[in-house]
Design an enzyme around this catalytic site. Structure first.
Site, PDB file in Angstrom:
ATOM      1  N   SER A 109       1.180  -0.809   0.065  1.00  0.00           N
ATOM      2  CA  SER A 109      -0.156  -0.222  -0.072  1.00  0.00           C
ATOM      3  C   SER A 109       0.743   1.788  -0.194  1.00  0.00           C
ATOM      4  CB  SER A 109      -1.040   0.251   1.506  1.00  0.00           C
ATOM      5  OG  SER A 109      -1.987   0.742   0.892  1.00  0.00           O
ATOM      6  N   ASP A 114     -18.152 -15.464 -11.699  1.00  0.00           N
ATOM      7  CA  ASP A 114     -16.839 -16.159 -11.426  1.00  0.00           C
ATOM      8  C   ASP A 114     -16.386 -17.777 -12.066  1.00  0.00           C
ATOM      9  OD1 ASP A 114     -15.911 -18.293  -9.674  1.00  0.00           O
ATOM     10  OD2 ASP A 114     -17.177 -18.529  -8.139  1.00  0.00           O
ATOM     11  N   VAL A 121     -12.732 -21.375 -12.884  1.00  0.00           N
ATOM     12  CA  VAL A 121     -13.483 -22.607 -11.615  1.00  0.00           C
ATOM     13  C   VAL A 121     -14.337 -21.642 -10.564  1.00  0.00           C
ATOM     14  CG1 VAL A 121     -12.029 -22.948  -9.256  1.00  0.00           C
ATOM     15  CG2 VAL A 121     -10.932 -22.958 -11.238  1.00  0.00           C
ATOM     16  N   ASP A 166     -14.982 -20.292  -7.382  1.00  0.00           N
ATOM     17  CA  ASP A 166     -14.349 -20.122  -6.148  1.00  0.00           C
ATOM     18  C   ASP A 166     -15.015 -19.060  -5.063  1.00  0.00           C
ATOM     19  OD1 ASP A 166     -12.635 -19.117  -7.997  1.00  0.00           O
ATOM     20  OD2 ASP A 166     -11.164 -20.257  -7.661  1.00  0.00           O
ATOM     21  N   ASP A 181      -8.661  -5.913  -4.484  1.00  0.00           N
ATOM     22  CA  ASP A 181      -8.345  -5.246  -4.197  1.00  0.00           C
ATOM     23  C   ASP A 181      -9.354  -3.645  -3.848  1.00  0.00           C
ATOM     24  OD1 ASP A 181      -6.930  -2.372  -3.413  1.00  0.00           O
ATOM     25  OD2 ASP A 181      -5.473  -3.147  -3.513  1.00  0.00           O
ATOM     26  N   HIS A 222      -6.696  -5.848  -0.739  1.00  0.00           N
ATOM     27  CA  HIS A 222      -6.290  -4.866  -0.282  1.00  0.00           C
ATOM     28  C   HIS A 222      -4.565  -5.827   0.278  1.00  0.00           C
ATOM     29  CE1 HIS A 222      -4.194  -1.068  -0.154  1.00  0.00           C
ATOM     30  NE2 HIS A 222      -3.688  -1.038   0.589  1.00  0.00           N
TER      31      HIS A 222
HETATM   32 CA   LIG Z   1     -13.591 -18.755 -10.321  1.00  0.00          CA
END
Ligand SMILES: [Ca+2]
Ligand SMILES: *[C@@H]1O[C@H](CO)[C@@H](O)[C@H](O)[C@H]1NC(C)=O
Ligand SMILES: *[C@@H]1O[C@H](CO)[C@@H](O)[C@H](O)[C@H]1NC(C)=O
Ligand SMILES: *[C@@H]1O[C@H](CO)[C@@H](O)[C@H](O)[C@H]1NC(C)=O
Ligand SMILES: *[C@@H]1O[C@H](CO)[C@@H](O)[C@H](O)[C@H]1NC(C)=O
Length: 537
Positions: free
Chosen positions: A203, A270, A275, A277, A428, A464
């Site tokens: 950061s 997704d 995948v 997840d 982030d 982040h």
């Molecule tokens: Ca995924």
């Protein structure tokens, strides 16, 4: 007989070593010559402490956090702690710098390490404790402002102008001086310079690391710059985009509404990466439309109540994802990915679901009040798109040279042989991921051999500076850098850990190996909990 002689020789040599170590005491006298050019020391104190407790010292933005683990005594250390207050004559500033050295030479690992800060926090005493605990000599600085002071207090002079010396101290000057002072103190105390010197930050700490890479690379052999707030002039002004549009559109959706957008977009995109997840690894392929949720009812618990998603809410969310644009539609800066929480850029406090007040991202709010408007009572109320454009331009014009940290001329670093690793979580929620992509792309254009000394890893699903669904490299990146510096182990992969995908084996986590940008971490089929199901393409 032989054995006996060896024992005697060993005893003598250890006596000799400890005699040497004792010659240099952790006292003020020892460090009397500690100085760098252009500074005037106001006061300095040297403390030799044994059993120094690290308790309660994890409340910092630094990376080297020593957590207080409930039920476990906080670690203690034996430290030679030097605290200096100094000024740059004529600049009317005060910098507090901390140097920590393992008290006994036998505990020193021959290396120097600086941990970076976070937000407006440059660093402090806490940032030297963690390295010392691991055997490093270390230093850190408050960057020329008291960490408990508000940004208004140090950012403006009494007559309401930008306090340039303080901003320079924070951006790079005091950091480089802390490195010089820390390395000098190391040499004075142990009689030798550190074999290797490192920077480790995320950061603001990542920006500080990049500032050192650009300006003073000879001070470090290796730098980790995680989620770097580079292009600070744009990043800080961009942080105002969400609250600004919220007032312009006159809509202040509570967190439960924002989360509904995030969940819907994540669900939609997704599996584009192969995948399921909760991670969107291919955001560029996601074309989720915020407007598709208009008319949907959201049932909230905090605050309690139900609320219908409006066109304005969808417009606002779409704009946060897209990023700031000028009133005539031109790109100003990057937005956030669909799996990033939106409530950090658009915080709210609510009396009820339809009675909320926006709490802007504090860095951006301070930035506009203190450094752009130079008016502590400034509010976004009534701000037009033309006004916002103007503030953005001012931010770039006045501040890029001071704190922008956007220069990609790393030729000094290349020449010094310094290595740098950057990484950035793709979820982030505070520093837009693509700001670092932008920086690295420009660095590659500047020098097509940049990967010889500077590599960048995108981390899907990571928020982040760490956490999120994964793949989080924050616990391995520093060792990877060290191996690059000390053993010439070129990092073609970066080990990272993510939450396991169910149904999984018994482990709650899975390992993946992130790819050096522009290669893309790619699922190639098989068990998503197995590292071999991913490759770099
Ligand atoms: Ca995924
Ligand atoms: C340090 O972290 C622990 C949790 O790991 C927390 O309970 C404690 O309050 C923190 N200490 C400070 C001073 O913030
Ligand atoms: C050194 O110690 C003195 C006396 O406690 C204190 O007044 C001074 O502020 C200290 N200086 C620094 C740099 O901490
Ligand atoms: C970030 O850049 C990638 C291409 O590198 C693109 O696919 C993605 O949409 C960008 N995201 C944002 C928020 O700009
Ligand atoms: C679970 O999966 C991980 C990742 O594939 C693997 O390293 C680990 O050995 C597996 N554990 C068990 C108990 O099968």
């Amino acid at each position: 007989m032989m054995l006996g002689m060896i024992t005697i020789a060993a005893t003598l040599s250890s006596l000799f070593t400890s005699a040497l170590a004792h010659k240099t005491q952790c006292t003020k006298k020892t460090f009397a010559s500690l100085k760098v050019k252009n500074i005037e020391i106001i006061s300095f104190n040297v403390t030799a402490a044994r059993g120094f407790s690290t308790s309660g010292r994890n409340a910092t933005g630094g990376v080297g956090i020593i957590p207080d683990i409930p039920g476990t005594p906080a670690p203690t250390l034996d430290i030679c702690l030097i605290v200096l207050a100094y000024t740059h004559p004529g600049k009317n500033d005060v910098v507090n710098t901390y140097i920590g050295l393992p008290l006994d030479a036998k505990d020193w690992n021959s290396r120097f390490l600086m941990d970076g800060g976070g937000g407006w926090y440059s660093g402090g005493e806490s940032e030297v404790l963690s390295p010392v605990l691991s055997g490093y000599a270390s230093s850190s600085t408050d960057g020329g402002h008291d960490n408990t002071a508000s940004t208004v207090d140090w950012g403006l002079t009494k007559d309401g102008k930008t306090n340039w010396p303080a901003l320079w101290d924070f951006s790079s000057v005091a950091i480089a001086e802390a490195a010089v002072l820390g390395k000098l103190a190391t040499k004075i105390y142990y009689g030798e310079s550190p074999k290797y010197s490192y920077w480790h930050g995320c950061s603001t700490g990542g920006r500080q690391g990049h500032a050192m890479a650009q300006l003073h690379p000879e001070l470090f052999d290796g730098i980790v710059g995680g989620a770097p707030a580079v292009s600070w002039d744009k990043f800080a002004a961009a942080g105002l985009w969400a609250p600004f549009l919220s007032q312009l559109l006159d809509t202040r959706p509570p967190k439960c509404v924002l989360d509904t957008f995030t969940s819907a977009a994540t669900a939609a995109c997704d599996e584009l990466d192969g995948v399921k997840d909760g991670i969107i690894a291919y955001p560029g392929q996601c074309h989720f439309k915020a407007s598709s949720l208009v008319g949907q009812t959201v049932y909230c618990t905090e605050p309690d109540g139900k609320i219908t998603i409006t066109k304005k809410m969808a417009q606002l969310v779409a704009a946060i994802w897209e990023g700031p644009r000028s009133s005539d539609g031109h790109f100003k800066w990057y937005g956030f990915h669909y799996d990033s929480s939106l409530a950090s850029m658009l915080g709210t406090t609510c009396k009820s679901v339809d009675d909320c007040t926006v709490v802007p991202f504090p860095i951006a709010e301070d930035w506009v009040k203190v450094f752009l408007a130079r008016d502590p009572s400034f509010t976004l109320e009534g701000l037009t798109r033309a006004d916002y454009d103007k503030l953005f331009r001012q931010s770039v014009r006045e501040y890029a040279p001071v704190i922008g940290t956007g220069s990609v001329d790393l030729s000094k670093m290349k020449k010094a042989g310094t290595k740098m690793l950057a990484w950035h979580g793709m979820a982030d929620q505070l520093v837009p991921t693509n700001g670092t992509v932008d920086y690295y792309d420009r660095a590659r254009n500047f020098d097509r051999h940049v990967a010889d000394y500077y590599r960048f890893f995108l981390a899907p699903g990571v928020t982040h500076c760490g956490f999120g669904n994964g793949f989080d490299p924050s616990n391995t990146v520093f060792d990877t850098l060290k191996a690059w510096v000390e053993e010439a182990a070129v990092p073609d992969r970066l080990e990272a850990v993510a939450a396991a995908v169910s149904p999984s084996n018994t482990s709650e986590t899975r390992t993946g190996y992130l790819c050096p940008y522009p290669q893309v971490f790619t699922f190639i089929g098989g068990d998503p909990n197995s590292p071999s199901s991913f490759t770099c393409v």
